[in-house]
Design a protein around this motif. Structure first.
Motif, PDB file in Angstrom:
ATOM      1  N   ASP A   1       0.821  -1.213   0.000  1.00 35.88           N
ATOM      2  CA  ASP A   1       0.000   0.000   0.000  1.00 35.88           C
ATOM      3  C   ASP A   1       0.853   1.260   0.000  1.00 35.88           C
ATOM      4  OD1 ASP A   1      -2.502  -1.366   0.079  1.00 35.88           O
ATOM      5  OD2 ASP A   1      -2.224  -1.707   2.235  1.00 35.88           O
ATOM      6  N   GLY A   2       2.175   1.082  -0.055  1.00 36.75           N
ATOM      7  CA  GLY A   2       3.071   2.239  -0.043  1.00 36.75           C
ATOM      8  C   GLY A   2       3.337   2.801   1.335  1.00 36.75           C
ATOM      9  N   ALA A   3       2.944   2.074   2.382  1.00 32.98           N
ATOM     10  CA  ALA A   3       3.150   2.539   3.758  1.00 32.98           C
ATOM     11  C   ALA A   3       4.491   2.041   4.280  1.00 32.98           C
ATOM     12  CB  ALA A   3       2.033   2.032   4.660  1.00 32.98           C
ATOM     13  N   ALA A   4       5.177   2.891   5.042  1.00 34.70           N
ATOM     14  CA  ALA A   4       6.473   2.520   5.614  1.00 34.70           C
ATOM     15  C   ALA A   4       6.321   1.314   6.531  1.00 34.70           C
ATOM     16  CB  ALA A   4       7.071   3.695   6.365  1.00 34.70           C
ATOM     17  N   VAL A   5       7.230   0.358   6.411  1.00 31.90           N
ATOM     18  CA  VAL A   5       7.178  -0.862   7.212  1.00 31.90           C
ATOM     19  C   VAL A   5       7.948  -0.701   8.519  1.00 31.90           C
ATOM     20  CG1 VAL A   5       7.849  -3.302   7.282  1.00 31.90           C
ATOM     21  CG2 VAL A   5       6.872  -2.333   5.191  1.00 31.90           C
ATOM     22  N   ASP A   6       9.114  -0.088   8.457  1.00 31.22           N
ATOM     23  CA  ASP A   6       9.976   0.018   9.639  1.00 31.22           C
ATOM     24  C   ASP A   6      10.343   1.466   9.963  1.00 31.22           C
ATOM     25  OD1 ASP A   6      10.146  -2.787  10.105  1.00 31.22           O
ATOM     26  OD2 ASP A   6      11.568  -2.933   8.442  1.00 31.22           O
ATOM     27  N   GLY A   7       9.441   2.389   9.713  1.00 24.53           N
ATOM     28  CA  GLY A   7       9.730   3.784   9.972  1.00 24.53           C
ATOM     29  C   GLY A   7      10.311   4.476   8.763  1.00 24.53           C
ATOM     30  N   GLY A   8      10.520   5.776   8.909  1.00 25.20           N
ATOM     31  CA  GLY A   8      11.002   6.575   7.789  1.00 25.20           C
ATOM     32  C   GLY A   8       9.847   7.168   7.012  1.00 25.20           C
ATOM     33  N   LYS A   9      10.163   8.145   6.168  1.00 22.47           N
ATOM     34  CA  LYS A   9       9.138   8.820   5.377  1.00 22.47           C
ATOM     35  C   LYS A   9       9.432   8.619   3.902  1.00 22.47           C
ATOM     36  CE  LYS A   9       6.902  13.308   4.595  1.00 22.47           C
ATOM     37  NZ  LYS A   9       6.940  14.758   4.883  1.00 22.47           N
ATOM     38  N   PRO A  10       8.680   7.733   3.260  1.00 20.41           N
ATOM     39  CA  PRO A  10       8.911   7.509   1.827  1.00 20.41           C
ATOM     40  C   PRO A  10       8.321   8.644   1.012  1.00 20.41           C
ATOM     41  CG  PRO A  10       7.007   6.240   2.534  1.00 20.41           C
ATOM     42  CD  PRO A  10       7.581   6.909   3.776  1.00 20.41           C
ATOM     43  N   SER A  11       8.615   8.646  -0.258  1.00 23.20           N
ATOM     44  CA  SER A  11       7.981   9.595  -1.159  1.00 23.20           C
ATOM     45  C   SER A  11       6.467   9.531  -1.007  1.00 23.20           C
ATOM     46  CB  SER A  11       8.353   9.247  -2.608  1.00 23.20           C
ATOM     47  OG  SER A  11       7.457   9.832  -3.513  1.00 23.20           O
ATOM     48  N   ALA A  12       5.818  10.670  -1.195  1.00 22.36           N
ATOM     49  CA  ALA A  12       4.357  10.714  -1.121  1.00 22.36           C
ATOM     50  C   ALA A  12       3.713   9.839  -2.185  1.00 22.36           C
ATOM     51  CB  ALA A  12       3.884  12.159  -1.269  1.00 22.36           C
ATOM     52  N   GLU A  13       4.477   9.477  -3.197  1.00 21.90           N
ATOM     53  CA  GLU A  13       3.935   8.686  -4.304  1.00 21.90           C
ATOM     54  C   GLU A  13       4.287   7.206  -4.186  1.00 21.90           C
ATOM     55  OE1 GLU A  13       5.933  11.344  -6.728  1.00 21.90           O
ATOM     56  OE2 GLU A  13       4.181  12.516  -7.262  1.00 21.90           O
ATOM     57  N   ALA A  14       4.745   6.772  -3.011  1.00 20.18           N
ATOM     58  CA  ALA A  14       5.124   5.374  -2.816  1.00 20.18           C
ATOM     59  C   ALA A  14       3.964   4.428  -3.100  1.00 20.18           C
ATOM     60  CB  ALA A  14       5.643   5.169  -1.391  1.00 20.18           C
ATOM     61  N   GLU A  15       2.755   4.854  -2.767  1.00 14.70           N
ATOM     62  CA  GLU A  15       1.586   4.012  -3.017  1.00 14.70           C
ATOM     63  C   GLU A  15       1.417   3.725  -4.506  1.00 14.70           C
ATOM     64  OE1 GLU A  15      -3.294   4.047  -2.454  1.00 14.70           O
ATOM     65  OE2 GLU A  15      -2.069   5.527  -1.390  1.00 14.70           O
ATOM     66  N   LEU A  16       1.696   4.718  -5.340  1.00 14.09           N
ATOM     67  CA  LEU A  16       1.575   4.521  -6.782  1.00 14.09           C
ATOM     68  C   LEU A  16       2.680   3.590  -7.294  1.00 14.09           C
ATOM     69  CD1 LEU A  16      -0.049   5.156  -9.286  1.00 14.09           C
ATOM     70  CD2 LEU A  16       1.380   7.172  -9.641  1.00 14.09           C
ATOM     71  N   HIS A  17       3.874   3.704  -6.749  1.00 11.88           N
ATOM     72  CA  HIS A  17       4.951   2.792  -7.121  1.00 11.88           C
ATOM     73  C   HIS A  17       4.542   1.346  -6.833  1.00 11.88           C
ATOM     74  CE1 HIS A  17       8.604   5.396  -7.870  1.00 11.88           C
ATOM     75  NE2 HIS A  17       7.716   6.285  -7.474  1.00 11.88           N
ATOM     76  N   ALA A  18       3.977   1.123  -5.647  1.00 16.38           N
ATOM     77  CA  ALA A  18       3.535  -0.220  -5.286  1.00 16.38           C
ATOM     78  C   ALA A  18       2.421  -0.701  -6.211  1.00 16.38           C
ATOM     79  CB  ALA A  18       3.068  -0.240  -3.829  1.00 16.38           C
ATOM     80  N   ARG A  19       1.537   0.196  -6.568  1.00 16.95           N
ATOM     81  CA  ARG A  19       0.424  -0.161  -7.474  1.00 16.95           C
ATOM     82  C   ARG A  19       0.963  -0.557  -8.846  1.00 16.95           C
ATOM     83  NH1 ARG A  19      -4.993   1.822  -7.703  1.00 16.95           N
ATOM     84  NH2 ARG A  19      -6.099   0.722  -9.389  1.00 16.95           N
TER      85      ARG A  19
END
Length: 200
Positions: A69-87
């Motif tokens: 879902d683009g959510a961080a697993v172990d902390g940290g702040k990913p790009s706001a578009e991480a969800e789209l990368h995962a999709r």
């Protein structure tokens, strides 16, 4: 399958190198753009470049592990578009996704909002298509700050022959089987866009 710290750092080093290359082209100015690499499929885990970093100065530590879902697993702040990368990774089977902000992609997205058509060009071989007698469309989709909406638009518009999509007023998403292939696809698609911008 558990993703190890070593796997994440190895992916981070590769993405840092790729980011520096794209930044050198002027395609990731300031802190814009983001890259990802798939680390596992079951469950889906990706290394995504961290938010707010100069893409020309990333280190192997400047990535975040995210889930499907683009959510961080172990902390940290990913790009706001991480969800789209995962999709994109889930939808296409790609193992790497590139998002760059190029002038040509934004300009051509405005000129051709229904999609950008390419044909009779040798460079189409770079995205796995014949150079002649084939017409390939690079989809253009409307932008949204909601990554689910943007993902739905990408899924509805994508052409399986073209490993890329233009987001109007925003930039270019490209994918491939590896970070190297995603880079090659990005360079080829950007070349096609620059040619179209020059000609039209």
């Amino acid at each position: 399958m558990t993703t190890t710290t070593g796997q994440l750092e190895e992916a981070g080093a590769i993405l840092a190198e790729e980011s520096a290359r794209f930044a050198g082209f002027g395609w990731m100015r300031g802190t814009s753009g983001n890259l990802s690499a798939v680390l596992s499929r079951d469950p889906l885990r990706l290394a995504v470049t961290a938010s707010g970093h100069d893409k020309g100065e990333l280190t192997s530590s400047d990535v975040v592990l995210v889930d499907g879902d683009g959510a961080a697993v172990d902390g940290g702040k990913p790009s706001a578009e991480a969800e789209l990368h995962a999709r994109v990774a889930a939808l296409t089977g790609a193992n790497a996704v590139v998002h760059v902000h190029t002038v040509a992609s934004v300009a051509m997205g405005r000129r051709e909002p229904g999609g950008i058509v390419f044909k009779d060009l040798e460079m189409l071989k770079g995205v796995g298509q014949p150079a002649h007698d084939t017409e390939v469309t690079l989809p253009v989709i409307a932008n949204s700050q909601d990554m689910k909406v943007l993902g739905d638009r990408l899924e509805a518009a994508r052409d399986e022959r073209m490993p890329a999509v233009v987001v109007a007023g925003h930039g270019l998403y490209v994918w491939g089987d590896s970070p190297r292939q995603a880079r090659h696809h990005t360079e080829v698609v950007e070349w096609l866009l620059e040619l179209a911008l020059t000609e039209r």
